[in-house]
Design an enzyme around this catalytic site. Structure first.
Site, PDB file in Angstrom:
ATOM      1  N   ILE A   1       0.828  -1.195   0.000  1.00 52.30           N
ATOM      2  CA  ILE A   1       0.000   0.000   0.000  1.00 52.30           C
ATOM      3  C   ILE A   1       0.871   1.257   0.000  1.00 52.30           C
ATOM      4  O   ILE A   1       1.970   1.249   0.547  1.00 52.30           O
ATOM      5  CB  ILE A   1      -0.966  -0.028   1.218  1.00 52.30           C
ATOM      6  CG1 ILE A   1      -1.901   1.184   1.216  1.00 52.30           C
ATOM      7  CG2 ILE A   1      -0.218  -0.159   2.527  1.00 52.30           C
ATOM      8  CD1 ILE A   1      -3.040   1.100   2.225  1.00 52.30           C
ATOM      9  N   CYS A   2       0.362   2.313  -0.624  1.00 50.52           N
ATOM     10  CA  CYS A   2       0.994   3.630  -0.601  1.00 50.52           C
ATOM     11  C   CYS A   2       2.333   3.588  -1.343  1.00 50.52           C
ATOM     12  O   CYS A   2       2.371   3.366  -2.546  1.00 50.52           O
ATOM     13  CB  CYS A   2       1.142   4.090   0.849  1.00 50.52           C
ATOM     14  SG  CYS A   2       1.610   5.810   1.078  1.00 50.52           S
ATOM     15  N   ALA A   3       3.448   3.796  -0.648  1.00 55.68           N
ATOM     16  CA  ALA A   3       4.762   3.684  -1.279  1.00 55.68           C
ATOM     17  C   ALA A   3       5.296   2.257  -1.223  1.00 55.68           C
ATOM     18  O   ALA A   3       6.361   1.960  -1.771  1.00 55.68           O
ATOM     19  CB  ALA A   3       5.752   4.638  -0.606  1.00 55.68           C
TER      20      ALA A   3
END
Length: 202
Positions: free
Chosen positions: A105-107
């Protein structure tokens, strides 16, 4: 059989993404090991907003463990550390090749890129908006449309033995709940995901 998930954390991991995922999965009675990749693997990890999380185990403790799912949270520094860790790469590669779910998730999808997870399978992924520039659309992954908070990509290889490969990706802190509920759906069932969702008033 109890489903087992590994959540990797490092100094600089995004705490909302890590802790929310851990919490939501445990509500579905999924066993979760929170594992630090740091050298002092049993010490508290200082997350991106200075929340300290005490891991359950270190990387050395789980080298030979098999999980149904591995989760990589974001956070700029944490995701870079996970992406650079050779041992993490070996664990991710083995689980991916064994048909287990790799979720980021995200980075966190930086780790998929650096460890070359699913390069041959043309998966579709998503990530944090500013991290999208680190990926070239279509090679080795296709980038999902920006308004999809979670992307589940499955590749099937037909042959003597049918093989499946799974990636789940999501955009950031605000999409963590949907991300975790998708993992419950895949690990257990849609009904279980709905039950947990209803209990959370999502």
């Amino acid at each position: 059989m109890t489903k087992k998930t590994l959540v990797l954390i490092a100094n600089g991991s995004e705490e909302i993404e890590a802790v929310t995922t851990i919490n939501v999965l445990r509500r579905a009675e999924i066993e979760v090991d929170v594992v630090s990749i740091e050298k002092n693997g049993h010490d508290a990890v200082k997350c991106s907003r200075h929340v300290r999380v005490v891991p359950d185990k270190s990387l050395d403790d789980i080298k030979n463990n098999q999980y149904d799912c591995i989760v990589i949270p974001g956070g700029n520094d944490g995701s870079k550390a996970i992406a650079a860790n050779v041992e993490v790469g070996q664990i991710l590669t083995k689980h991916y090749q064994d048909g287990k779910i790799i979720a980021a998730i995200c980075a966190g999808p930086r780790a998929l890129l650096s460890h070359k997870i699913g390069f041959d399978h043309k998966h579709t992924i998503t990530c944090y908006p500013t991290v999208r520039k680190e990926f070239t659309d279509g090679e080795p992954y296709k980038l999902d449309v920006p308004d999809h908070p979670v992307c589940y990509s499955k590749h099937i290889e037909e042959g003597i033995e049918k093989k499946e490969y799974h990636l789940v990706t999501s955009q950031g802190p605000g999409t963590t709940m949907v991300f975790a509920l998708k993992l419950i759906e895949l690990l257990k069932s849609k009904d279980e995901a709905i039950k947990v969702k209803d209990g959370l008033l999502v």
